[in-house]
Structures are given as structure tokens and as C-alpha cells.
Scaffold this motif. Structure first.
Motif, short mmCIF file in Angstrom:
data_model
loop_
_atom_site.label_atom_id
_atom_site.label_comp_id
_atom_site.label_asym_id
_atom_site.label_seq_id
_atom_site.Cartn_x
_atom_site.Cartn_y
_atom_site.Cartn_z
N UNK A 1 32.23 -42.56 25.64
CA UNK A 1 33.38 -41.71 26.00
C UNK A 1 33.61 -40.61 24.98
N UNK A 2 33.07 -40.78 23.76
CA UNK A 2 33.21 -39.75 22.72
C UNK A 2 31.97 -38.86 22.68
N UNK B 1 40.87 -38.82 24.70
CA UNK B 1 41.62 -40.09 24.69
C UNK B 1 40.67 -41.19 25.10
N UNK B 2 40.50 -42.17 24.24
CA UNK B 2 39.60 -43.30 24.52
C UNK B 2 40.49 -44.51 24.79
N UNK B 3 40.32 -45.10 25.97
CA UNK B 3 41.16 -46.24 26.32
C UNK B 3 40.31 -47.51 26.30
N UNK B 4 40.75 -48.50 25.52
CA UNK B 4 40.01 -49.78 25.47
C UNK B 4 40.53 -50.71 26.56
N UNK C 1 40.08 -54.90 21.32
CA UNK C 1 39.06 -55.51 20.45
C UNK C 1 39.19 -54.98 19.02
N UNK C 2 39.17 -55.92 18.08
CA UNK C 2 39.27 -55.56 16.66
C UNK C 2 38.04 -54.71 16.26
N UNK C 3 36.86 -55.25 16.55
CA UNK C 3 35.63 -54.58 16.13
C UNK C 3 35.45 -53.23 16.80
N UNK D 1 35.10 -47.34 16.47
CA UNK D 1 35.45 -46.02 17.01
C UNK D 1 36.12 -45.16 15.95
N UNK D 2 36.97 -45.80 15.13
CA UNK D 2 37.62 -45.05 14.05
C UNK D 2 36.56 -44.52 13.08
N UNK D 3 35.62 -45.39 12.71
CA UNK D 3 34.58 -44.98 11.76
C UNK D 3 33.77 -43.80 12.29
N UNK D 4 33.52 -43.80 13.59
CA UNK D 4 32.74 -42.70 14.19
C UNK D 4 33.55 -41.41 14.21
N UNK D 5 34.87 -41.54 14.42
CA UNK D 5 35.69 -40.35 14.68
C UNK D 5 36.21 -39.64 13.44
N UNK D 6 36.29 -40.35 12.28
CA UNK D 6 36.97 -39.74 11.12
C UNK D 6 36.36 -38.41 10.67
N UNK D 7 35.04 -38.27 10.81
CA UNK D 7 34.43 -36.99 10.41
C UNK D 7 33.80 -36.31 11.62
N UNK D 8 34.47 -36.49 12.78
CA UNK D 8 33.99 -35.85 14.01
C UNK D 8 34.38 -34.38 14.07
N UNK D 9 34.34 -33.85 15.32
CA UNK D 9 34.65 -32.41 15.45
C UNK D 9 36.04 -32.20 16.04
#
Ligand code: UD1
Length: 417
Positions: free
Chosen positions: A132-133, A155-158, A162-164, A169-177
Motif C-alpha cells: 500500500x506504500x 493512509x495505511x489501514x491495518x 499487529x504489533x510487528x 511500516x513505521x521503520x519503512x516510512x520514517x525516511x520516505x518521501x
């Protein structure tokens, strides 16, 4: 295979300070991949999962140095190398390298993760969120190949909190565009801790601890020093261990607001508890009462990682208790072992009915997973006679020196190779 031999029937008495939370420390270790500068992590616990995660970081070209209980991590020379199955299978958290490598290098190749055998544990929600990203994903022979060249926001809807998946998703997005918003995300304190760590490195994450997290991308993260939160599951395990042996304890090092659901249950069982800040005092009653019904669910409900321990406590509590496991499919594998010790438990699908007996008796039992294994140690502490808990490598994934610490509190446990 190592084992614990426990001479049961000694009540615990004393104080203990818990180590950093495994479930915060592991994603934080993965998050260090995002940074090219030096990071200092204090209170690094020696869980085997943490040791294995450090090994993965080193295989990715990072430098990890242990100085007493501090880890000094330098990610300057990290590369997006393959994370192969021989290391990925050792722990569930190896999957966080996927998000972190994508965040920094926009590509990743990671084998499927391992971890406790407590259910199917798919990673479909992680992968759907990444797709979705804009991440292109192919899966082949147990390896996930990801390309985040076209990473975008939105907007990503789970479908499930899920914890993991939330952490990846946060780790992927922090230095995204672009800005990413994750809705119906998990709210566990360990996620908040990972976000606090990332924000200390310069990330812009808002709303951690709620079910909607917003991430404003940044270009770069800078080095920092951080001390992760204490382990609420270990704190809970020691509290239950004390309750089950008829003792008293003061547990410190973990914010007591993180386990109010357990405190409620322990009070219902007749224990006296006083909680303030990061300290909690417990005194066990002469006879424990059944807590009636326990149902696991996502935070702040009763944690699945304390289900085995509370169920074990019910085996010697007066009355009947129903335990419902709502998170994982196979989290009653310790029950047949408890039955060998004289417990009266009927487990079917996700429900166990426990009928309290006056006492358990020692037996030879086998740990099948981390928390179930720990609960067998608790059973051994209160059982009459000797209990041998085999295959304790499962337990050592999330408890450091459990035998020594319990012995300091008055237990009699011997570790044998
Ligand atoms: C984390 C914890 C683990 C804890 C669990 C629930 C770490 C390292 N581990 O595990 O100790 O027991 O939270 O509090 O932090 N699911 C899917 N698809 C997915 C992801 C999850 O179906 O893509 C399902 C799982 O199979 C499980 C449920 O969702 O039934 C919860 O999983 P999740 O919250 O992701 O737990 P973990 O991150 O694996």
C-alpha cells in the motif's frame, strides 16, 4: 540441551529490578540500521534473541560493541545484504530488518522469520501495508524481495492491530518521501518506545500509543543515546511467581501502568498490591482464589505473553477459571506438561478450563516456547518435590539468568547442561 532442576515449595521474598523489554529492544536494534551515525543503547539485556539480532546487524556490515551493559552501534558501513534463513529463523524480530533496510536503502532481501511456534504467525499484514506504500514485493523459496524505489505516502489501514506490522511500516516510512498515516495500528508500550527512540534520532512520528500514527518523513536520522523501557512481561512473570509460591516481592524497573490488567487479576486472586511509578509491591495470600475469567487481547487488555503464567497460577487457585487466548492459535502447548504435574486443565481450540487443585507435584517436563516454558518454571517453584524443565533455550530467549535471580529470591533451582 540445558535444563532447570527445581526443588519446589520455597516461597519467594525480596526485591528485583527487571531488564529492558525484549519487545522494545529488538525493534530498536533493527531501527539502528536507519542511522549512519553512532548509537548508544543502555541497559542492553543478554537475551539470546538480542544476541542473535546483534549478529544480524554485524552481518549487514554494522559494528556492534558491548561495553558492560551498553551497546555501541555504528551503522556507517551498513549495506543492504541478504538476511538469510539461518539467522532469520532464530527470531521473529528478524523481520524488522525488512522495514529498516527499506527505510535506509529502499531495497531489502530477507528470509522468512522464525520465533516461538505459537501459531501460524503470517506476515501478510506487514506485506500488504508495504504494498500500500508502493513497495514492490516478490516472494520466492521463503525469501522476501522488496523494492521501495516508488515508495509513497497515504493512509495505511491495518485489518488487525499487529504489533510487528505497525513497527515494520513505521521503520519503512520514517525516511520516505511522503507523509504516512497508519490507522488501526497497535498501541503497545514497546511501539511507543521504538517511536521515542526514532524521534530522539530526529524522526517525526506522532500519535504512538494511539490507534492512529502519523509519520512525517525526514531525510536523515542522527546518532543518539537511549535507554529502552523495562520489560512488563518479565515484571509480570516475577509477580506471578511470587503469588504462586505464597511470598512477597518488590519489582522495579518497569512503569506499572503498563500492566494494570495483570494487577487487577492479581488483586482478584487475593494478593495485596501497591503500585507507584516503576515500583510494585506484592504480598501473596494464604490461599489464592481463582480469577474466574481471563481473556487475552491487544494492549491494554490482558497480554498474550502472560497468559501461560496466569493460567499456571490458576492451577493451584481455589475454584474454576476459564482462560481464552484471542491472539495466537497454539498457545496452550504447555498445558499437557502442567497436567503431568497434577494440574486439572482442559484445553480446546482457544479456550482452557482450569480447576484448581491444592498442590502440584514435581515431574519431568519440556518447554515448547518462551512464555509457556517460563510458566513451567513457575509450576516447578510451587510443586511438591523436584521438577525438571527441559529445553530451556526457549526460555533464555526472553529471560536472563532466571535461575540465579529466582535463587536470590529464595527458590532452589539448578541449571544443568
Ligand atoms: C509481538 C511480540 C510478541 C507478542 C505479540 C502480541 C515482539 C518481538 N513480539 O509479536 O511477544 O506475543 O506481539 O502482543 O514484539 N498476524 C497476522 N498477519 C500479520 C501479522 C500478525 O495474521 O502479518 C496475526 C498473528 O498471527 C497473531 C496476531 O496477528 O495471531 C498478533 O500478531 P502481532 O501483533 O503481529 O504479534 P508479533 O509482532 O508477532
Amino acid at each position: 540441551m540445558s535444563k532447570y532442576i527445581i526443588d519446589g515449595g520455597n516461597s519467594l521474598d525480596g526485591t528485583i529490578c527487571v531488564e529492558s523489554a525484549k519487545n522494545a529492544f529488538l525493534p530498536i536494534l533493527a531501527a539502528t540500521i536507519l542511522c549512519e551515525e553512532q548509537i548508544i543503547l543502555n541497559k542492553a539485556p543478554l537475551f539470546s534473541d538480542v544476541v542473535n539480532m546483534c549478529d544480524i546487524l554485524e552481518r549487514l556490515g554494522m559494528k556492534v560493541k558491548r561495553q558492560d551493559d551498553t551497546l555501541v552501534i555504528d551503522g556507517a558501513s551498513a549495506t543492504p545484504r541478504f538476511v538469510p534463513v539461518d539467522v532469520a529463523k532464530l527470531l521473529r524480530s528478524s523481520i524488522f530488518t525488512l522495514g529498516a533496510l527499506l527505510g535506509r536503502f529502499k531495497r531489502a532481501r530477507v528470509a522468512y522469520p522464525g520465533g516461538c511456534d505459537i501459531g501460524l504467525r503470517p506476515i501478510d499484514l506487514h506485506l500488504k501495508g508495504l504494498r500500500d506504500m508502493g513497495v514492490e514485493i516478490t516472494e520466492c523459496h521463503g525469501v522476501i524481495n522488496c523494492d521501495a524505489t516508488n515508495l509513497h505516502g497515504g493512509i495505511i489501514s491495518l485489518d488487525f492491530a499487529s504489533v510487528g506490522a505497525t513497527e515494520n511500516l513505521i521503520l519503512t516510512a520514517v525516511m520516505g518521501k511522503e507523509r504516512v498515516e497508519i490507522v488501526n495500528c497497535a498501541r503497545e508500550p514497546e511501539i511507543v518506545d521504538m517511536c521515542n527512540f526514532l524521534n530522539k534520532m530526529g524522526a517525526r512520528i506522532y500519535g504512538a500509543g494511539t490507534s492512529r500514527i502519523e509519520i512525517e518523513p525526514v531525510k536523515k536520522l542522527h546518532g543518539t543515546e537511549y535507554t529502552p523501557i523495562g520489560d512488563r512481561i518479565i515484571a509480570g512473570t516475577y509477580l506471578i511467581a511470587t503469588a504462586i509460591t505464597g511470598g512477597k516481592i518488590e519489582v522495579s524497573g518497569c512503569n506499572t501502568q503498563f500492566f494494570t490488567s495483570l494487577i487487577d487479576k492479581l488483586r482478584n486472586s487475593g494478593c495485596v498490591l501497591r503500585a507507584k511509578g516503576d515500583k510494585i509491591y506484592l504480598k501473596s495470600p494464604k490461599t489464592l482464589k481463582s480469577v474466574g475469567f481471563v481473556e487475552t487481547n491487544v494492549y491494554p487488555a490482558f497480554p498474550t505473553d502472560l497468559q501461560a503464567q496466569i493460567l499456571t497460577m490458576q492451577t493451584i487457585s481455589q475454584g474454576c477459571c476459564v482462560v481464552q487466548e484471542n491472539i495466537f492459535e497454539s498457545r496452550f502447548k504447555f498445558v499437557p506438561e502442567l497436567i503431568k504435574m497434577g494440574a486439572r486443565v482442559r484445553a480446546r481450540d482457544n479456550t482452557a478450563v482450569v480447576e484448581g487443585v491444592p498442590s502440584l507435584s514435581g515431574a519431568e517436563v519440556f518447554a515448547k516456547d518462551l512464555r509457556g516454558g517460563a510458566s513451567l518454571v513457575l509450576a516447578g517453584l510451587c510443586a511438591k518435590g523436584y521438577t525438571t524443565v527441559n529445553d530451556i533455550s526457549h526460555i533464555e530467549r526472553g529471560y536472563v539468568n532466571l535461575d540465579k535471580k529466582l535463587n536470590e529470591l529464595g527458590a532452589k533451582i539448578r541449571r544443568e547442561e
